[in-house]
Design an enzyme around this catalytic site. Sequence first.
Site, short mmCIF file in Angstrom:
data_model
loop_
_atom_site.label_atom_id
_atom_site.label_comp_id
_atom_site.label_asym_id
_atom_site.label_seq_id
_atom_site.Cartn_x
_atom_site.Cartn_y
_atom_site.Cartn_z
N SER B 69 0.81 -1.22 0.00
CA SER B 69 0.00 0.00 0.00
C SER B 69 0.84 1.27 0.00
CB SER B 69 -0.95 0.01 1.20
OG SER B 69 -0.24 0.31 2.38
N LYS B 106 1.31 4.55 6.84
CA LYS B 106 0.59 5.42 5.90
C LYS B 106 1.17 6.83 6.00
CE LYS B 106 -2.69 2.49 4.50
NZ LYS B 106 -1.88 1.30 4.76
#
Lengths: 328, 150
Positions: B69, B106
């Site tokens: 991701s 993230k």
Amino acid sequence: MSSSANSNGSSPNAVSPDRPVFALVDCNNFYASCEKLFDPRLKTRPVVVLSNNDGCVVARSAEVKALGIPMGVPWFQLQAQARKHGIVACSSNYALYADMSNRVVEVLSSFSPKIEVYSIDESFLDFTGFERQGYTSYGAEIRQRVADWLGLAVCVGIGTSKTLAKLANHCAKKSHAGADGVCDFTVMSEPALVQLFARIVVGEVWGVGRQITARLEAMGIKTVLQLRDANPETIRSRFSVVLERTVRELRGISCLDLQEVDPDKQQIMSSRSFGAVIYELADLEEAVASYIAKAAEKLRAQDSLAGAVQVTSGPTFSNRRCRSTNGR
Amino acid sequence: MLESAALFGPGIVVPMPHAPRLALPLDTVKISAGFPSPAADYEDKRLDINDYLVRNPVSTFFFPVEGDSMQGAEIFDGDILVVDKSIRPRHGLVVVAFVNGERLVKRLYRRAGRVALIAENPSYPALEIHEGMELEVWGVVVGKFKRFVT
């Protein structure tokens, strides 16, 4: 409590610049906090850490303490409660605790040139001469730094002797006095301290164990205040010079320098409970032999001689500690 | 691959507390791979990998990466992240965050009342942090490393 914290009476704890001041920094629920630190799933769950062979509880998170589960309970006795409350059991990971402990000490070392690592989760710091910082705010700064850099919560107790610093730490942890995990006896007035010490049982004083507590209580000394105000000579003659020193320390007269007390030398414990109930004598003999061998190993490592060896065995007692917090 | 570092339960590795220092001379001839050398400042000097990646050892932890991701931020499956807890998390930094029992890597978005964790891969939507959700920014990712030949 904190209402009278800033009224400066004729406190024996009022600090002159040359007077020693100590802080005791203690990690809250250390082993359980280390486990929670790295595992987000544990964040709000009750967590226990089990002894080496997953036998019994050696550490509890705040949630587990709130459930009233005592130290030392064998895990197999907790199954029903564990299911009911979703208690998570972690096998002890001493490599992790030792690493985090070293990091805490490293952070603390940047706050004082003199530090005594008292146990894996407690250190004394010498604050003497730091009065311009303001001891309380310095303690708060330490707490914040450890939280930011390591994600661990600590409590800070500050006093003019090590015994007082330890007691202040207890008060910070139990929220008896102070605020936000910092309790500073040096800014409390004498009346405030009297009120506080009258509410704390004498057994909470550093070095006052179960037997001494019983004997003190028999003499009518039940609170910290009563011990502080006891006649030092009487205490010396009835008990020991060590307890007399405790009385003086409670009065704010520092008698113990950093590193002077070494509790490991006094007693070596090697004990735990079994993963399951055992029935055969041979199993018990084998366990006793191996625990004694372990204790002897520790004894040799610290260059001591044993005056007495005590072996106890019995059915599982719920509040017996099965493993020392030092872990090795 | 990780045998020299202490493994701490699922997915956490800590730097060796007193790792041996090994300073190797930097080659002054740059290798052309289409990107500027991140070690340009070290030209004609000696470089120690620990010094380069770990500025504050006491607050630094290593986390192995799982998943793709964050590939847009050059963070790939199997990389080891260098995470420093002493750095204040700011808008735009890549962070390790705990959200609802999950540990995530993230980019932190924190602007105009919007708090979100942004993936760097078009196939992953941004995770909006709403009132009542628990977000703990665990630490700031300051670097990464990987060994190709075992």
